[in-house]
Design a protein around this motif. Structure first.
Motif, PDB file in Angstrom:
ATOM      1  N   ALA A   1     -10.419  29.011 -10.242  1.00  0.00           N
ATOM      2  CA  ALA A   1     -11.596  29.847 -10.003  1.00  0.00           C
ATOM      3  C   ALA A   1     -12.305  29.961 -11.331  1.00  0.00           C
ATOM      4  CB  ALA A   1     -11.189  31.231  -9.508  1.00  0.00           C
ATOM      5  N   MET A   2     -13.623  29.922 -11.305  1.00  0.00           N
ATOM      6  CA  MET A   2     -14.324  29.959 -12.578  1.00  0.00           C
ATOM      7  C   MET A   2     -15.714  30.547 -12.456  1.00  0.00           C
ATOM      8  SD  MET A   2     -15.278  25.960 -12.979  1.00  0.00           S
ATOM      9  CE  MET A   2     -15.646  26.256 -14.709  1.00  0.00           C
ATOM     10  N   ILE A   3     -16.298  30.836 -13.627  1.00  0.00           N
ATOM     11  CA  ILE A   3     -17.702  31.220 -13.681  1.00  0.00           C
ATOM     12  C   ILE A   3     -18.473  29.951 -14.022  1.00  0.00           C
ATOM     13  CG2 ILE A   3     -19.403  32.692 -14.811  1.00  0.00           C
ATOM     14  CD1 ILE A   3     -17.168  34.578 -15.563  1.00  0.00           C
ATOM     15  N   PRO A   4     -19.209  29.384 -13.064  1.00  0.00           N
ATOM     16  CA  PRO A   4     -19.845  28.095 -13.319  1.00  0.00           C
ATOM     17  C   PRO A   4     -20.839  28.156 -14.491  1.00  0.00           C
ATOM     18  CG  PRO A   4     -19.945  28.646 -10.989  1.00  0.00           C
ATOM     19  CD  PRO A   4     -19.435  29.857 -11.700  1.00  0.00           C
ATOM     20  N   ARG A   5     -21.528  29.288 -14.606  1.00  0.00           N
ATOM     21  CA  ARG A   5     -22.557  29.442 -15.632  1.00  0.00           C
ATOM     22  C   ARG A   5     -21.982  29.264 -17.047  1.00  0.00           C
ATOM     23  NH1 ARG A   5     -24.100  34.114 -17.726  1.00  0.00           N
ATOM     24  NH2 ARG A   5     -22.764  35.240 -16.297  1.00  0.00           N
ATOM     25  N   THR A   6     -20.773  29.774 -17.286  1.00  0.00           N
ATOM     26  CA  THR A   6     -20.201  29.747 -18.629  1.00  0.00           C
ATOM     27  C   THR A   6     -19.037  28.768 -18.758  1.00  0.00           C
ATOM     28  OG1 THR A   6     -18.655  31.502 -18.058  1.00  0.00           O
ATOM     29  CG2 THR A   6     -20.760  32.186 -18.981  1.00  0.00           C
ATOM     30  N   GLY A   7     -18.545  28.273 -17.631  1.00  0.00           N
ATOM     31  CA  GLY A   7     -17.392  27.371 -17.688  1.00  0.00           C
ATOM     32  C   GLY A   7     -16.081  28.080 -17.953  1.00  0.00           C
ATOM     33  N   GLU A   8     -16.042  29.403 -17.798  1.00  0.00           N
ATOM     34  CA  GLU A   8     -14.800  30.130 -18.058  1.00  0.00           C
ATOM     35  C   GLU A   8     -13.902  30.087 -16.823  1.00  0.00           C
ATOM     36  OE1 GLU A   8     -15.858  33.810 -20.891  1.00  0.00           O
ATOM     37  OE2 GLU A   8     -17.181  33.577 -19.185  1.00  0.00           O
ATOM     38  N   VAL A   9     -12.645  29.727 -17.036  1.00  0.00           N
ATOM     39  CA  VAL A   9     -11.689  29.624 -15.934  1.00  0.00           C
ATOM     40  C   VAL A   9     -10.950  30.956 -15.796  1.00  0.00           C
ATOM     41  CG1 VAL A   9      -9.680  28.402 -15.064  1.00  0.00           C
ATOM     42  CG2 VAL A   9     -11.445  27.159 -16.328  1.00  0.00           C
ATOM     43  N   LEU A  10     -10.983  31.540 -14.598  1.00  0.00           N
ATOM     44  CA  LEU A  10     -10.383  32.857 -14.384  1.00  0.00           C
ATOM     45  C   LEU A  10      -9.075  32.792 -13.617  1.00  0.00           C
ATOM     46  CD1 LEU A  10     -13.558  34.935 -13.532  1.00  0.00           C
ATOM     47  CD2 LEU A  10     -12.552  34.401 -15.740  1.00  0.00           C
ATOM     48  N   LEU A  11      -8.899  31.732 -12.856  1.00  0.00           N
ATOM     49  CA  LEU A  11      -7.631  31.571 -12.136  1.00  0.00           C
ATOM     50  C   LEU A  11      -7.262  30.103 -12.210  1.00  0.00           C
ATOM     51  CD1 LEU A  11      -6.455  32.995  -8.777  1.00  0.00           C
ATOM     52  CD2 LEU A  11      -6.560  30.537  -9.014  1.00  0.00           C
ATOM     53  N   MET A  12      -6.035  29.846 -12.520  1.00  0.00           N
ATOM     54  CA  MET A  12      -5.567  28.462 -12.467  1.00  0.00           C
ATOM     55  C   MET A  12      -4.071  28.465 -12.229  1.00  0.00           C
ATOM     56  SD  MET A  12      -6.200  25.214 -14.921  1.00  0.00           S
ATOM     57  CE  MET A  12      -4.892  25.415 -16.069  1.00  0.00           C
ATOM     58  N   GLN A  13      -3.653  27.679 -11.250  1.00  0.00           N
ATOM     59  CA  GLN A  13      -2.240  27.473 -10.996  1.00  0.00           C
ATOM     60  C   GLN A  13      -2.071  25.992 -10.764  1.00  0.00           C
ATOM     61  OE1 GLN A  13      -1.915  30.478  -7.637  1.00  0.00           O
ATOM     62  NE2 GLN A  13       0.040  30.733  -8.664  1.00  0.00           N
ATOM     63  N   MET A  14      -0.871  25.511 -10.861  1.00  0.00           N
ATOM     64  CA  MET A  14      -0.652  24.127 -10.498  1.00  0.00           C
ATOM     65  C   MET A  14       0.779  23.950 -10.071  1.00  0.00           C
ATOM     66  SD  MET A  14      -0.114  20.765 -12.564  1.00  0.00           S
ATOM     67  CE  MET A  14       1.145  19.971 -11.648  1.00  0.00           C
ATOM     68  N   ASP A  15       1.009  23.132  -9.057  1.00  0.00           N
ATOM     69  CA  ASP A  15       2.357  22.675  -8.804  1.00  0.00           C
ATOM     70  C   ASP A  15       2.290  21.257  -8.270  1.00  0.00           C
ATOM     71  OD1 ASP A  15       1.998  24.824  -6.174  1.00  0.00           O
ATOM     72  OD2 ASP A  15       2.414  22.726  -5.791  1.00  0.00           O
ATOM     73  N   GLY A  16       3.385  20.544  -8.437  1.00  0.00           N
ATOM     74  CA  GLY A  16       3.397  19.145  -8.042  1.00  0.00           C
ATOM     75  C   GLY A  16       3.510  18.267  -9.261  1.00  0.00           C
ATOM     76  N   HIS A  17       2.771  17.169  -9.271  1.00  0.00           N
ATOM     77  CA  HIS A  17       2.904  16.184 -10.349  1.00  0.00           C
ATOM     78  C   HIS A  17       1.537  15.589 -10.668  1.00  0.00           C
ATOM     79  CE1 HIS A  17       5.167  12.354 -11.916  1.00  0.00           C
ATOM     80  NE2 HIS A  17       4.357  12.888 -12.805  1.00  0.00           N
ATOM     81  N   LEU A  18       1.060  15.853 -11.866  1.00  0.00           N
ATOM     82  CA  LEU A  18      -0.214  15.288 -12.318  1.00  0.00           C
ATOM     83  C   LEU A  18      -0.023  14.721 -13.718  1.00  0.00           C
ATOM     84  CD1 LEU A  18      -2.943  18.010 -11.528  1.00  0.00           C
ATOM     85  CD2 LEU A  18      -2.590  15.875 -10.307  1.00  0.00           C
ATOM     86  N   THR A  19      -0.582  13.539 -13.969  1.00  0.00           N
ATOM     87  CA  THR A  19      -0.619  13.060 -15.350  1.00  0.00           C
ATOM     88  C   THR A  19      -1.796  13.735 -16.038  1.00  0.00           C
ATOM     89  OG1 THR A  19      -2.109  11.242 -14.843  1.00  0.00           O
ATOM     90  CG2 THR A  19       0.247  10.797 -14.616  1.00  0.00           C
ATOM     91  N   LYS A  20      -1.862  13.579 -17.352  1.00  0.00           N
ATOM     92  CA  LYS A  20      -2.952  14.186 -18.120  1.00  0.00           C
ATOM     93  C   LYS A  20      -4.304  13.685 -17.598  1.00  0.00           C
ATOM     94  CE  LYS A  20      -4.851  16.670 -21.195  1.00  0.00           C
ATOM     95  NZ  LYS A  20      -5.709  16.017 -22.137  1.00  0.00           N
ATOM     96  N   ALA A  21      -4.388  12.371 -17.345  1.00  0.00           N
ATOM     97  CA  ALA A  21      -5.658  11.792 -16.892  1.00  0.00           C
ATOM     98  C   ALA A  21      -6.042  12.337 -15.521  1.00  0.00           C
ATOM     99  CB  ALA A  21      -5.547  10.268 -16.850  1.00  0.00           C
ATOM    100  N   GLU A  22      -5.041  12.472 -14.642  1.00  0.00           N
ATOM    101  CA  GLU A  22      -5.320  13.012 -13.306  1.00  0.00           C
ATOM    102  C   GLU A  22      -5.786  14.459 -13.397  1.00  0.00           C
ATOM    103  OE1 GLU A  22      -2.163  10.365 -10.657  1.00  0.00           O
ATOM    104  OE2 GLU A  22      -1.505  12.197 -11.635  1.00  0.00           O
ATOM    105  N   PHE A  23      -5.178  15.205 -14.320  1.00  0.00           N
ATOM    106  CA  PHE A  23      -5.610  16.592 -14.493  1.00  0.00           C
ATOM    107  C   PHE A  23      -7.073  16.660 -14.921  1.00  0.00           C
ATOM    108  CE2 PHE A  23      -6.572  20.114 -17.331  1.00  0.00           C
ATOM    109  CZ  PHE A  23      -6.342  21.188 -16.492  1.00  0.00           C
TER     110      PHE A  23
END
Lengths: 257, 274
Positions: free
Chosen positions: B189-211
Motif C-alpha cells: 500500500a502506498m501514497i502514489p503522490r510521494t512514493g511512500e510505502v505504508l504496507l508491505m508484506q511478502m511470502d513465497g519466493h522472489l529473486t531480487k530482479a523479480e522483486f
C-alpha cells in the motif's frame, strides 16, 4: 513491540546522533550487535536454542508429536509457531494471552521458515492422510532490548536445525535428524529521520518511524518480508534494506552452521 | 503459497485463467458513503472480493489507558464474515486477522492528521463479505475512502494491491486460484503522490530482479486504484451537493463504469451471490 513513553531528551539525542551519522552504541548503520547462539540448551525438547543479539535474549524449543495432517496437505508434517513476550523480559510486557505484537512476531518468524521450505515437511509424513509429525516451535523472549524479529527468527532456525525427530519414542523406528533444506535468515532495519539502521536496539526502535524485516534463503532470494510501525519507507529505502539483508544474511548464516 | 504446483495458470499468450494479462488489475468498483450510521463508509469490489469499511470517530477513546494525550489512535478491526470463504470461518478474530488489523492501523495512522484529535480514537471496521484473494488490500483501499468520507483530514488516500508470482511469472493482483497455487505474494500500500510505502508484506519466493519488477507493477497499479478511489469520493460529493441526499446514486454521464451502482440504502451487496 510493546511501546512505552520515550523521553524527549532521549529522542533528541538519538536524532542528533543520527544526523551526524552516529548510533547510540557507536555501531555502523549496517552493523549487528554481538550474536551468540547456543543449541541443545534444554534436554526435554527435541531441539532448542538460546540466542543473544546484544542484550536481547530469547530461548526457543521445538517439541514434536505425531498427529493428523491438514486435509489439504495430507502428506506433509505440520508447523506451528508461537511467541511469548513474558513479563520477565521487559517492564512493559504483561502476562496473558498473546497480544497483536506477539502474534505478528510469531507469524513473521513462521513465514520465514515456512516459505523458505526450511523443514522438508514431506519427509515428516508417517502415513499419508493419517499420521504426520507435528512441530511446535515455541519462542520465549527472556530479555528485551530491541529487534525481536531477528533474535526469534535466528533462535527458531537454530533450534529446528538442532532437532532430532523422536521416532523411537513413538514406535516409528530410529530417531533421525530434522530434515532441513536451507537456512532462512531474517534481517531487520528501521528508518529514523530517513536514515536506515540495521538491528535496532530498543531505544532506536522506540523512536523509529518504520521497520522492515527481510528473510532471505541460501541463494539470497527473498522468502518473506514484513513492514511495520506507523511510518513510511520509500522504494529506494526498501531496496537498500533488501540488499543489506542479503549481504548480512549470508554472514549470519555461517554463525548458525 | 502452494509453491511448486504444476497447475497451468498462464497460457502461451500470457493470458491468465480469468482472461487478464499479467499486469492487469481485476475490475474495481468503489462506492463511498454506503452506510447511514457510520461517520464514513465505503464499499469496494475487486474482482470477486466484496468488502465494506466503516469509520467512527474521532470519538472518546475506550479503554481510557489507550488514550494518547498528543494524538488520536487509529484502531482497525479487519474481519472476515463466516460465510465469506468456501469453508465456514469460525466467527471472531483469529491470528491472521489480528495481524492484518495491526498492519492496516499502522498504514492508516501515517496519512491521518492524528495530532488534530488528541485523546480520541478513530475506529475503522473492515468486514470482508466475500473473499477471493487480496482482501487485506481491498480492505485498506476501502478503509482509506471511508476515512475520507468521514471528513477526517488526511495527507492523502491510500490505494493497496498485491503483486505475486505464478508459473515463474510476476503477475499483478492475484485471484484466489493464483494465490492458492502461486509462488509468491507481495501486498503493498502506498501514497502514489510521494512514493511512500505504508504496507508491505511478502511470502513465497522472489529473486531480487523479480522483486524489482513486482514493485514497479505494484506502484503503477496503485496509481490506477488511487484514481478510482478519488472518483468514488467525487461521486459522493456530487450527490451531497445535489437536491436530495435520499436520491438513488446516479452516476454522472462521463463515468466509464460498465454497470450502474446499486442503490446503497438497502445494502443489496450483502445478499448478492457470485
Amino acid at each position: 513491540m510493546a511501546r512505552s513513553v520515550v523521553s524527549e531528551i532521549k529522542r533528541d539525542h538519538i536524532h542528533k546522533l543520527i544526523a551526524d551519522g552516529h548510533r547510540v552504541d557507536g555501531r555502523a548503520w549496517d552493523e549487528f550487535r554481538n550474536i551468540s547462539i547456543q543449541t541443545n540448551v534444554v534436554e526435554t525438547a527435541e531441539g532448542s536454542s538460546r540466542v543473544k543479539i546484544g542484550n536481547t535474549e530469547v530461548i526457543v524449543g521445538v517439541k514434536m508429536t505425531v498427529g493428523e495432517p491438514f486435509s489439504d496437505t495430507p502428506n506433509r508434517g505440520v508447523l506451528t509457531t508461537n511467541a511469548e513476550l513474558i513479563p520477565m523480559a521487559s517492564p512493559n510486557f504483561e502476562s496473558g494471552p498473546p497480544d497483536e505484537n506477539s502474534i505478528e512476531l510469531a507469524r513473521v518468524v513462521d513465514r520465514g521458515i515456512r516459505e523458505s521450505q526450511m523443514i522438508d515437511l514431506e519427509k515428516l509424513c508417517v502415513e499419508p492422510g493419517k499420521k504426520v509429525w507435528i512441530n511446535f516451535v515455541d519462542i520465549y523472549v527472556l530479555d528485551f532490548d530491541g529487534n525481536l524479529f531477528d533474535a526469534c527468527s535466528l533462535g527458531a532456525v537454530a533450534a529446528i536445525k538442532s532437532a532430532i525427530v523422536p521416532a523411537s519414542a513413538h514406535g516409528l523406528g530410529e530417531d533421525y535428524p530434522m530434515p532441513i533444506t536451507c537456512t532462512p535468515i531474517s534481517v531487520t532495519a528501521v528508518q529514523i529521520e530517513n536514515s536506515i539502521l540495521v538491528d535496532p536496539s530498543l531505544d532506536e526502535e522506540m523512536v523509529a518511524a518504520a521497520r522492515l524485516t527481510v528473510t532471505t534463503d541460501d541463494n539470497g532470494d527473498l522468502r518473506a518480508m514484513q513492514k511495520g510501525l506507523r511510518g513510511a519507507l520509500t522504494v529506494e529505502q526498501i531496496k537498500t534494506i533488501i540488499d543489506t539483508s542479503r549481504r548480512l544474511g549470508s554472514e549470519i548464516r555461517k554463525l548458525v552452521g | 503459497m502452494g509453491g511448486n504446483s504444476d497447475m497451468k495458470l498462464i497460457d502461451e499468450n500470457g493470458i491468465r485463467t480469468d482472461g487478464r494479462k499479467v499486469d492487469e488489475l481485476r475490475p474495481i468498483k468503489i462506492e463511498a458513503g454506503v452506510l447511514k450510521n457510520a461517520d464514513g463508509s465505503a464499499y469496494v469490489e475487486v474482482g470477486k472480493n466484496k468488502v465494506l469499511a466503516a469509520v467512527y470517530g474521532p470519538r472518546e477513546c475506550h479503554p481510557r489507558h489507550m488514550q494518547n494525550p498528543a494524538k488520536a489512535i487509529i484502531q482497525c478491526r479487519y474481519n472476515m464474515i463466516s460465510f465469506s470463504v468456501s469453508d465456514r470461518k469460525r466467527p471472531g478474530p483469529d491470528r491472521r486477522s489480528v495481524e492484518i488489523s495491526k498492519l492496516i492501523s499502522e498504514a492508516l495512522d501515517y496519512v491521518v492528521f492524528t495530532e488534530n484529535y488528541p485523546r480520541t480514537s478513530i475506529d475503522v471496521y473492515i468486514e470482508v463479505l466475500q473473499a477471493n484473494a487480496g482482501t487485506r488490500c481491498a480492505g485498506l483501499t476501502a478503509a482509506a475512502v471511508a476515512l475520507a468520507d468521514a471528513g477526517i483530514p488526511m495527507r492523502d488516500i491510500v490505494p493497496s494491491v498485491a503483486v505475486g508470482k505464478v508459473n515463474d511469472t510476476v503477475v499483478l493482483d492475484l485471484n484466489k486460484e493464483e494465490d492458492n497455487y502461486g509462488q509468491a505474494d507481495l501486498p503493498i500500500a502506498m501514497i502514489p503522490r510521494t512514493g511512500e510505502v505504508l504496507l508491505m508484506q511478502m511470502d513465497g519466493h522472489l529473486t531480487k530482479a523479480e522483486f524489482d519488477l513486482a514493485m514497479e507493477m505494484g506502484v503503477k497499479a496503485c496509481k490506477e486504484i488511487y484514481e478510482v478511489q478519488k472518483d468514488a469520493l467525487r461521486r459522493r460529493y456530487a450527490i451531497v451537493n445535489g437536491e436530495s441526499e435520499e436520491e438513488p446514486m446516479e452516476e454522472p454521464k462521463d463515468e466509464p463504469m460498465e454497470e450502474p451502482m446499486e442503490e446503497p440504502k438497502d445494502e443489496p451487496e450483502m445478499t448478492e451471490e457470485d
